[in-house]
Design a protein around this motif. Structure first.
Motif, PDB file in Angstrom:
ATOM      1  N   ARG A   1      -4.100  -3.470  -6.358  1.00 32.75           N
ATOM      2  CA  ARG A   1      -2.736  -2.927  -6.286  1.00 32.75           C
ATOM      3  C   ARG A   1      -2.762  -1.405  -6.146  1.00 32.75           C
ATOM      4  O   ARG A   1      -2.014  -0.834  -5.349  1.00 32.75           O
ATOM      5  CB  ARG A   1      -1.940  -3.336  -7.525  1.00 32.75           C
ATOM      6  CG  ARG A   1      -0.492  -2.818  -7.531  1.00 32.75           C
ATOM      7  CD  ARG A   1       0.263  -3.306  -8.741  1.00 32.75           C
ATOM      8  NE  ARG A   1       0.397  -4.743  -8.718  1.00 32.75           N
ATOM      9  CZ  ARG A   1       1.320  -5.405  -8.032  1.00 32.75           C
ATOM     10  NH1 ARG A   1       2.196  -4.735  -7.296  1.00 32.75           N
ATOM     11  NH2 ARG A   1       1.377  -6.720  -8.079  1.00 32.75           N
ATOM     12  N   GLU A   2      -3.629  -0.752  -6.899  1.00 27.47           N
ATOM     13  CA  GLU A   2      -3.722   0.700  -6.815  1.00 27.47           C
ATOM     14  C   GLU A   2      -4.243   1.144  -5.443  1.00 27.47           C
ATOM     15  O   GLU A   2      -3.824   2.167  -4.915  1.00 27.47           O
ATOM     16  CB  GLU A   2      -4.622   1.222  -7.933  1.00 27.47           C
ATOM     17  CG  GLU A   2      -3.974   1.116  -9.312  1.00 27.47           C
ATOM     18  CD  GLU A   2      -4.907   1.498 -10.449  1.00 27.47           C
ATOM     19  OE1 GLU A   2      -4.441   1.497 -11.614  1.00 27.47           O
ATOM     20  OE2 GLU A   2      -6.095   1.805 -10.179  1.00 27.47           O
TER      21      GLU A   2
ATOM     22  N   ALA B   1      -3.683  -0.486  -2.630  1.00 26.17           N
ATOM     23  CA  ALA B   1      -2.554  -0.661  -1.715  1.00 26.17           C
ATOM     24  C   ALA B   1      -1.531   0.452  -1.884  1.00 26.17           C
ATOM     25  O   ALA B   1      -1.048   1.029  -0.901  1.00 26.17           O
ATOM     26  CB  ALA B   1      -1.903  -2.022  -1.954  1.00 26.17           C
ATOM     27  N   GLU B   2      -1.199   0.774  -3.126  1.00 25.14           N
ATOM     28  CA  GLU B   2      -0.212   1.817  -3.384  1.00 25.14           C
ATOM     29  C   GLU B   2      -0.743   3.205  -3.016  1.00 25.14           C
ATOM     30  O   GLU B   2       0.036   4.112  -2.727  1.00 25.14           O
ATOM     31  CB  GLU B   2       0.203   1.769  -4.853  1.00 25.14           C
ATOM     32  CG  GLU B   2       0.981   0.501  -5.214  1.00 25.14           C
ATOM     33  CD  GLU B   2       1.247   0.385  -6.703  1.00 25.14           C
ATOM     34  OE1 GLU B   2       0.626   1.156  -7.483  1.00 25.14           O
ATOM     35  OE2 GLU B   2       2.057  -0.478  -7.097  1.00 25.14           O
TER      36      GLU B   2
END
Length: 229
Positions: free
Chosen positions: A46-47, A49-50
């Motif tokens: 997730r990190e 992607a963000e």
């Protein structure tokens, strides 16, 4: 220009290359890592992607057949849950045939912007026909068309590029007409890990490596170990 000069120039090029990090590297404290690897993997992805990492769900898949010779390719992660790490392909492809002969594989993620890597190894099993069909339905129209075109042919020798063009045109037309079309050879695979390693780069190369190894007797079912970089 001599071959030796070309060799020297190429080596100089390699020595001058640098990994394009996105600013300051994150700090990874392994003492704060969870008892099991899945929550940490999900957080890191997730990190990534963000943080603007291109294609953070792309991963390297290594398999080996009965002869023990490894082969490597890039595939997409379709899910990661309590069952394992999911990916799809045709069971008639090279990787599908090798998994039938030797049902073990390794996965590798590399997120350059944050200086992170994850390596995963374990046994691979096939999901059922319904799950495989649902996986195919969840893909984009172009991915569905590619799966339809490659059914039974992926990794086979291509006689002429025109054959590929015709097969894909037919597949695009079918995917547009029938978005629930199925490819009989499309298979969802699940890698159930027995080892997961997290690697965080550090500016002075004092990299952090944390390995989880399957251990049913341990809290969370995993043993955590630090490794020398």
């Amino acid at each position: 220009m001599s071959d030796a000069h070309h060799d020297d120039a190429f080596r100089e090029l390699l020595r001058g290359l640098r990994v394009p990090h996105a600013g300051e590297l994150p700090v990874f404290d392994p003492a704060q890592a969870p008892d099991a690897p899945l929550p940490l993997f999900r957080r890191w992805l997730r990190e990534a992607a963000e943080g603007g990492e291109p294609g953070p769900h792309t991963m390297m898949l290594a398999t080996a057949g009965a002869d023990g010779r490894p082969s490597l390719r890039t595939v997409m992660l379709h899910d990661a849950d309590a069952h394992g790490w999911h990916f799809g392909t045709h069971r008639t492809s090279r990787k599908g045939r090798e998994l039938a002969e030797h049902p073990y594989a390794s996965l590798g993620f590399h997120w350059m912007r944050s200086g992170r890597q994850v390596r995963i190894g374990g046994r691979v099993t096939e999901a059922g026909p319904e799950e495989s069909a649902a996986d195919l339905r969840g893909r984009s129209p172009a991915a569905l068309a590619a799966a339809l075109a490659g059914a039974g042919r992926q990794s086979a020798v291509l006689g002429a590029y025109e054959d590929l063009e015709r097969a894909f045109e037919d597949a695009y037309e079918r995917a547009g007409r029938d978005p629930d079309a199925t490819a009989p050879t499309w298979t969802l695979y699940v890698l159930e890990p027995d080892e997961v390693e997290f690697y965080q780069e550090e500016a002075r190369r004092r990299h952090v490596r944390l390995r989880y190894r399957r251990a049913p007797e341990e809290r969370g079912g995993w043993r955590r170990e630090l490794l020398w970089p």
